[in-house]
Design a protein around this motif. Sequence first.
Motif, PDB file in Angstrom:
ATOM      1  N   THR A 146       7.355 -13.356  -4.299  1.00 41.85           N
ATOM      2  CA  THR A 146       7.089 -12.114  -3.585  1.00 41.85           C
ATOM      3  C   THR A 146       8.419 -11.414  -3.325  1.00 41.85           C
ATOM      4  OG1 THR A 146       5.284 -13.221  -2.451  1.00 41.85           O
ATOM      5  CG2 THR A 146       6.074 -11.156  -1.492  1.00 41.85           C
ATOM      6  N   PRO A 147       8.575 -10.152  -3.752  1.00 40.90           N
ATOM      7  CA  PRO A 147       9.851  -9.485  -3.492  1.00 40.90           C
ATOM      8  C   PRO A 147      10.036  -9.197  -2.007  1.00 40.90           C
ATOM      9  CG  PRO A 147       8.342  -8.023  -4.651  1.00 40.90           C
ATOM     10  CD  PRO A 147       7.649  -9.336  -4.530  1.00 40.90           C
ATOM     11  N   ALA A 148      11.297  -9.203  -1.565  1.00 45.03           N
ATOM     12  CA  ALA A 148      11.598  -9.055  -0.142  1.00 45.03           C
ATOM     13  C   ALA A 148      11.014  -7.768   0.432  1.00 45.03           C
ATOM     14  CB  ALA A 148      13.114  -9.088   0.067  1.00 45.03           C
ATOM     15  N   THR A 149      10.896  -6.723  -0.399  1.00 47.88           N
ATOM     16  CA  THR A 149      10.420  -5.430   0.119  1.00 47.88           C
ATOM     17  C   THR A 149       8.958  -5.474   0.570  1.00 47.88           C
ATOM     18  OG1 THR A 149      10.172  -4.882  -2.205  1.00 47.88           O
ATOM     19  CG2 THR A 149      11.999  -3.852  -1.037  1.00 47.88           C
ATOM     20  N   THR A 150       8.194  -6.454   0.112  1.00 49.78           N
ATOM     21  CA  THR A 150       6.777  -6.491   0.525  1.00 49.78           C
ATOM     22  C   THR A 150       6.497  -7.601   1.539  1.00 49.78           C
ATOM     23  OG1 THR A 150       6.111  -7.974  -1.273  1.00 49.78           O
ATOM     24  CG2 THR A 150       6.062  -5.625  -1.739  1.00 49.78           C
ATOM     25  N   TYR A 151       7.557  -8.252   2.029  1.00 52.98           N
ATOM     26  CA  TYR A 151       7.382  -9.376   2.950  1.00 52.98           C
ATOM     27  C   TYR A 151       6.508  -9.033   4.154  1.00 52.98           C
ATOM     28  CZ  TYR A 151      10.279 -13.322   1.468  1.00 52.98           C
ATOM     29  OH  TYR A 151      10.762 -14.424   0.835  1.00 52.98           O
ATOM     30  N   MET A 152       6.772  -7.872   4.788  1.00 49.87           N
ATOM     31  CA  MET A 152       6.151  -7.560   6.081  1.00 49.87           C
ATOM     32  C   MET A 152       4.842  -6.781   5.958  1.00 49.87           C
ATOM     33  SD  MET A 152       7.800  -8.815   8.635  1.00 49.87           S
ATOM     34  CE  MET A 152       9.342  -9.710   8.881  1.00 49.87           C
ATOM     35  N   ASP A 153       4.417  -6.504   4.735  1.00 47.04           N
ATOM     36  CA  ASP A 153       3.253  -5.631   4.550  1.00 47.04           C
ATOM     37  C   ASP A 153       2.010  -6.118   5.288  1.00 47.04           C
ATOM     38  OD1 ASP A 153       4.875  -4.095   3.081  1.00 47.04           O
ATOM     39  OD2 ASP A 153       3.749  -4.220   1.198  1.00 47.04           O
ATOM     40  N   GLN A 154       1.748  -7.429   5.208  1.00 46.67           N
ATOM     41  CA  GLN A 154       0.553  -7.978   5.856  1.00 46.67           C
ATOM     42  C   GLN A 154       0.606  -7.781   7.369  1.00 46.67           C
ATOM     43  OE1 GLN A 154      -1.980  -9.480   4.149  1.00 46.67           O
ATOM     44  NE2 GLN A 154      -0.925  -8.961   2.253  1.00 46.67           N
ATOM     45  N   ILE A 155       1.788  -7.991   7.929  1.00 43.45           N
ATOM     46  CA  ILE A 155       1.937  -7.920   9.386  1.00 43.45           C
ATOM     47  C   ILE A 155       1.795  -6.473   9.862  1.00 43.45           C
ATOM     48  CG2 ILE A 155       3.611  -8.258  11.259  1.00 43.45           C
ATOM     49  CD1 ILE A 155       4.575 -10.742   9.660  1.00 43.45           C
ATOM     50  N   LEU A 156       2.371  -5.536   9.088  1.00 46.10           N
ATOM     51  CA  LEU A 156       2.254  -4.130   9.467  1.00 46.10           C
ATOM     52  C   LEU A 156       0.805  -3.659   9.339  1.00 46.10           C
ATOM     53  CD1 LEU A 156       5.533  -2.721   7.914  1.00 46.10           C
ATOM     54  CD2 LEU A 156       5.038  -3.149  10.323  1.00 46.10           C
ATOM     55  N   ALA A 157       0.113  -4.179   8.324  1.00 46.51           N
ATOM     56  CA  ALA A 157      -1.298  -3.810   8.175  1.00 46.51           C
ATOM     57  C   ALA A 157      -2.102  -4.327   9.363  1.00 46.51           C
ATOM     58  CB  ALA A 157      -1.845  -4.382   6.870  1.00 46.51           C
ATOM     59  N   LEU A 158      -1.752  -5.514   9.842  1.00 45.05           N
ATOM     60  CA  LEU A 158      -2.411  -6.067  11.028  1.00 45.05           C
ATOM     61  C   LEU A 158      -2.170  -5.163  12.232  1.00 45.05           C
ATOM     62  CD1 LEU A 158      -3.790  -8.588  12.491  1.00 45.05           C
ATOM     63  CD2 LEU A 158      -1.458  -9.287  13.026  1.00 45.05           C
ATOM     64  N   ALA A 159      -0.913  -4.706  12.381  1.00 45.64           N
ATOM     65  CA  ALA A 159      -0.568  -3.824  13.498  1.00 45.64           C
ATOM     66  C   ALA A 159      -1.419  -2.558  13.448  1.00 45.64           C
ATOM     67  CB  ALA A 159       0.915  -3.474  13.441  1.00 45.64           C
ATOM     68  N   LYS A 160      -1.538  -2.012  12.252  1.00 41.56           N
ATOM     69  CA  LYS A 160      -2.336  -0.797  12.064  1.00 41.56           C
ATOM     70  C   LYS A 160      -3.795  -1.046  12.470  1.00 41.56           C
ATOM     71  CE  LYS A 160      -3.495   3.178  10.049  1.00 41.56           C
ATOM     72  NZ  LYS A 160      -3.084   4.444  10.626  1.00 41.56           N
ATOM     73  N   GLU A 161      -4.299  -2.197  12.006  1.00 46.86           N
ATOM     74  CA  GLU A 161      -5.684  -2.561  12.275  1.00 46.86           C
ATOM     75  C   GLU A 161      -5.944  -2.692  13.775  1.00 46.86           C
ATOM     76  OE1 GLU A 161      -6.789  -6.185  10.109  1.00 46.86           O
ATOM     77  OE2 GLU A 161      -8.025  -6.661  11.872  1.00 46.86           O
ATOM     78  N   LYS A 162      -4.918  -3.175  14.511  1.00 45.43           N
ATOM     79  CA  LYS A 162      -5.080  -3.359  15.954  1.00 45.43           C
ATOM     80  C   LYS A 162      -4.788  -2.075  16.718  1.00 45.43           C
ATOM     81  CE  LYS A 162      -5.835  -7.859  15.769  1.00 45.43           C
ATOM     82  NZ  LYS A 162      -7.141  -8.432  16.108  1.00 45.43           N
ATOM     83  N   GLY A 163      -4.519  -1.003  16.009  1.00 45.44           N
ATOM     84  CA  GLY A 163      -4.285   0.279  16.658  1.00 45.44           C
ATOM     85  C   GLY A 163      -2.897   0.435  17.256  1.00 45.44           C
ATOM     86  N   LEU A 164      -1.932  -0.389  16.794  1.00 45.82           N
ATOM     87  CA  LEU A 164      -0.569  -0.282  17.315  1.00 45.82           C
ATOM     88  C   LEU A 164       0.152   0.878  16.633  1.00 45.82           C
ATOM     89  CD1 LEU A 164       0.350  -4.066  17.444  1.00 45.82           C
ATOM     90  CD2 LEU A 164      -0.746  -2.648  19.178  1.00 45.82           C
ATOM     91  N   LYS A 165       1.192   1.415  17.316  1.00 41.87           N
ATOM     92  CA  LYS A 165       1.859   2.606  16.797  1.00 41.87           C
ATOM     93  C   LYS A 165       3.363   2.428  16.623  1.00 41.87           C
ATOM     94  CE  LYS A 165      -0.966   6.084  16.305  1.00 41.87           C
ATOM     95  NZ  LYS A 165      -2.224   5.810  17.024  1.00 41.87           N
ATOM     96  N   ARG A 166       4.024   1.887  17.653  1.00 44.77           N
ATOM     97  CA  ARG A 166       5.492   1.960  17.722  1.00 44.77           C
ATOM     98  C   ARG A 166       6.137   0.687  17.193  1.00 44.77           C
ATOM     99  NH1 ARG A 166       6.969   5.929  21.270  1.00 44.77           N
ATOM    100  NH2 ARG A 166       8.743   4.831  22.160  1.00 44.77           N
ATOM    101  N   VAL A 167       6.967   0.856  16.178  1.00 40.46           N
ATOM    102  CA  VAL A 167       7.620  -0.293  15.546  1.00 40.46           C
ATOM    103  C   VAL A 167       9.130  -0.235  15.772  1.00 40.46           C
ATOM    104  CG1 VAL A 167       8.048  -1.489  13.367  1.00 40.46           C
ATOM    105  CG2 VAL A 167       5.857  -0.347  13.759  1.00 40.46           C
ATOM    106  N   ALA A 168       9.704  -1.360  16.204  1.00 37.21           N
ATOM    107  CA  ALA A 168      11.166  -1.474  16.297  1.00 37.21           C
ATOM    108  C   ALA A 168      11.633  -2.419  15.198  1.00 37.21           C
ATOM    109  CB  ALA A 168      11.573  -2.011  17.662  1.00 37.21           C
ATOM    110  N   LEU A 169      12.653  -1.999  14.453  1.00 37.19           N
ATOM    111  CA  LEU A 169      13.124  -2.781  13.309  1.00 37.19           C
ATOM    112  C   LEU A 169      14.590  -3.138  13.488  1.00 37.19           C
ATOM    113  CD1 LEU A 169      13.018  -3.784  10.298  1.00 37.19           C
ATOM    114  CD2 LEU A 169      13.473  -1.431   9.637  1.00 37.19           C
TER     115      LEU A 169
END
Lengths: 392, 312
Positions: A146-169
Motif C-alpha cells: 500500500t503506498p504511503a499516500t493512501t495509508y489514512m484513507d480508511q480512517i478519514l472515511a470513518l471520520a466523514k461517516e461519523k460526521g466529523l469535520k476538523r482535522v489536525a495533521l
Amino acid sequence: MKRIHFLLAGFGVGIALASAGVPAQTKEIVVGTSVALTGKYARTGQEQLNGFQLWVEDVNRRGGLLGRKVRLAYYDDESKPDTGAKLYEKLITGDKVDLLIGPYSSGVTLAASTVAEKHRFPIISAGASSSKIWARGYKNVFGLYTPATTYMDQILALAKEKGLKRVALIHADTAFPRDVARGVEASAKRLGLELVFKEEYGKASTDFAAMILKIKALKPDVVVGGSYLPDSTAFMRQAREYQLYAKIFAFAVGPGLPDFGPNLGAIAEGVMGNSQWEPTLNLPGVKTFAKQYEQRYGHVPGYHAAGGYGAGQVLEAAVKMTRSFDRDKLRRALLKLDTTTAFGRYKVDATGMQLGKPGYTVQWIGGSRHVILPPSVAARKTTYPFKPWDKR
Amino acid sequence: MSLKSIAPGIVLALLAVAAPAMASDYQLLFLLQLLMMIALAQSWNLISGMTGYVSLGHTAFFGVGAYAGALLLQWGFPWWLAIFKGAGIALLVAAPLGVLTLRLRGPYFAIAMLGLNEIGRLVATLWVDLTQGGDGIPLSPARLPTLLQNYYTMLTLAVLATSLIAWVRYNRLGLELRAIREDEEAAEMVGVNTTRNKVIAFALSAVIPGAAGAVYAFYTSYIDPVSVFAPALNIQMIVMVLLGGSGTVWGPVIGAVLVRTLHELTWAQFPALHLALLGVLIVAIVLFLPKGILSLAPWRRRVRPDRAPGSP
C-alpha cells in the motif's frame, strides 16, 4: 617478467571467477530475486525470503507454473543499492531467469528497478512503498505494498461517516511521513473535511508541548500523525498531559507496532494506526498462510513474509492469465490483473503503483491491537469515539 | 622509470580496455566495481600509505562527489561534466580542510576525517530540500551514461590513480612524503616543507574519490546518504592497501583484486561468511604481513627507499 605473470594471474583469476556464475538450463522455471541477508535489513530480508520459499514449495505442490517446476534463484544484496543493481543485471543477463521479484527497501528497489526497466523485464516489487518508485515513468515495476499516500484513507472515511469535520495533521519531515501527509491533504479535500492545522516537525522531535497547545485551541475532531514509533508515543503521552482531546487519534507507523501499547499503557487505548498486513486479517488464504508459516519457521509471520508470499502469488496469477512467460504479455497482464493474495488485493494503476490494497487500520482495544478497517477484513469492531481522558 | 617497470601496467590496462568485448554485463559490472576499488584504494594509498596519516573518512570525498554528480546530472549537465565537477567539488572541500586538519598528528587526523564523513552523511540526510534527505536521489535513466561509458570512465580513473601513485613515488614529492611517514620532525629539520607536501598529497587523494563517487551514482542510478558516506567502504580501501603493500604502486591493485575476488567467490554461497573472512584477513595482515603481499616478492628486496629518486 615474473612480476607481469604475477599480476596477470591475479587479473585473470578475477575475470574467471566473475564468469563462474552457473546458468541453470533445465526445463524448470526460475524466479530471480535479491534478498537482504546481511546489512541493515537482514532481519526483514530473511522473513521475506521465508515467504518466497514457502510460495515456491506451495506452487510446486500445486503442479508448478504451466506444469513446470519452479526454482528460486536468489543472492544477498547486502542491503546495498549498488549490489542490488549488479544482482539484477546478473539475474537477467547471467542466470537468464524467467520471472523477477524485487528486493526489500525502497532504496535497493530504486536501483534494481532501473536495471529491470533497461531490459524491459517486469518486476514485482515486494518490499517498497515510496511513491518515488512510480513517479519515474517506468513501465515495468509493479507494486504490492500500500503506498504511503493512501495509508489514512480508511480512517478519514470513518471520520466523514461519523460526521466529523476538523482535522489536525502533524508529520515528520522525511519522505515517508511526507507522503502520508500529502495523502491526508488530498483525501481530506476529496471528502470535504477541513484541515484546520498542519505542521511539520524534525524526525527526532519528542517535545510536542507547543504544537499540542496550538492544536488544542483549534478543537479538532481528528488528529492524524504522519509519524514513526518514538514520535507518536511521545505525542500521545503529552496529549494526555495537556488534555488534548479528539474523537479520533491516528498515526502512520507507531500504533501498528507491538511496542506501542505496552509503552503507553492506558493512554494507547483507542488509538488507531496503519498496517500493511496482519496475520489476523479476515481475507481468504491469510489464516492458512499464517498457520503454515508458523509451523515451518516457528514464529508468527510479519508483513514482510506475507509480502514475499503474496509477490509469488501475483506472479502465479499473471502467468495463469497469459498462459506464457513472455515479458510483454506478462507486463500487460500485471497491469490488468485484479486478484487477492494472502497479502491482500492486487490492482495497480497505469504506472504500476498499488491502488487496490487499502491501508489496513488497527486500533488498540483492551491492551492489544486489532484490525478494524476496512470492515470487510476486520476482526473486530471499531471503538468510537476516543474515550475522554478523565474517564480512563 | 624503465619500460620494464611499467610494462605490466600497460598490459593490464590493455586487457581491461578489451574486456567489454568478452564479458557479459554482469562481469563488466564486477570489473567496474573492482576498478572503482582500485581507484579508491590508490587514493587512500596516496595520503595514508605514503605519509602514514591514516584517513578514516576518505568516503567523505566519495560521498561529496556522488551527490555533486547526481545533482548536476539532474540539473541538466552532461554526465562527463558532472563527473569533472564532482571531482572539482571534492578538491574544493579537501584543500582548505587539509590545511586545517593536517596540522593534527597521529590519531587526531584519523578522528577528524571520521568526523568529516559523519558531517557529510548528516548534511546529506538533513538538507532535505537539496538532497531529498534519507530517501536519496533516484536518477532518470534517460540521462544516465551507458554501462560501457561508466566502465571506461572508471577504468580511466583507476589508471589515473595508479599512475599518480607511480609518478609521486618516483618523484621528489614521494620521497619527502615517505620521509614524513618515517619521522616528521627529522624531515622538517632537513628542509622538507611538511605541511605543504601533506596538503598536496591530501588534495590529490580527494580528487579521484570525488570522480569515482559520481560514476558510482551513475551506474547504480540511485544514491542515499548511508550508501555513499559508508565507513565500510573506507575499511575496504584500508584492507586492500594493507594487504597488497602500503605506499607501493602495485600493492593496492593486488589487494583490490584479491579482496573483490574473494568476495565474489564466497558471498553468493555464504552471505555472512565473507564479512567474517574480511575481519580475519585484517587481523592476519596486521599480525603476519604488516608490509603486505608485495613484501613477499623476492625481486622487491633490492628496491630500497633510499634508492627511490631517479633510480633506474
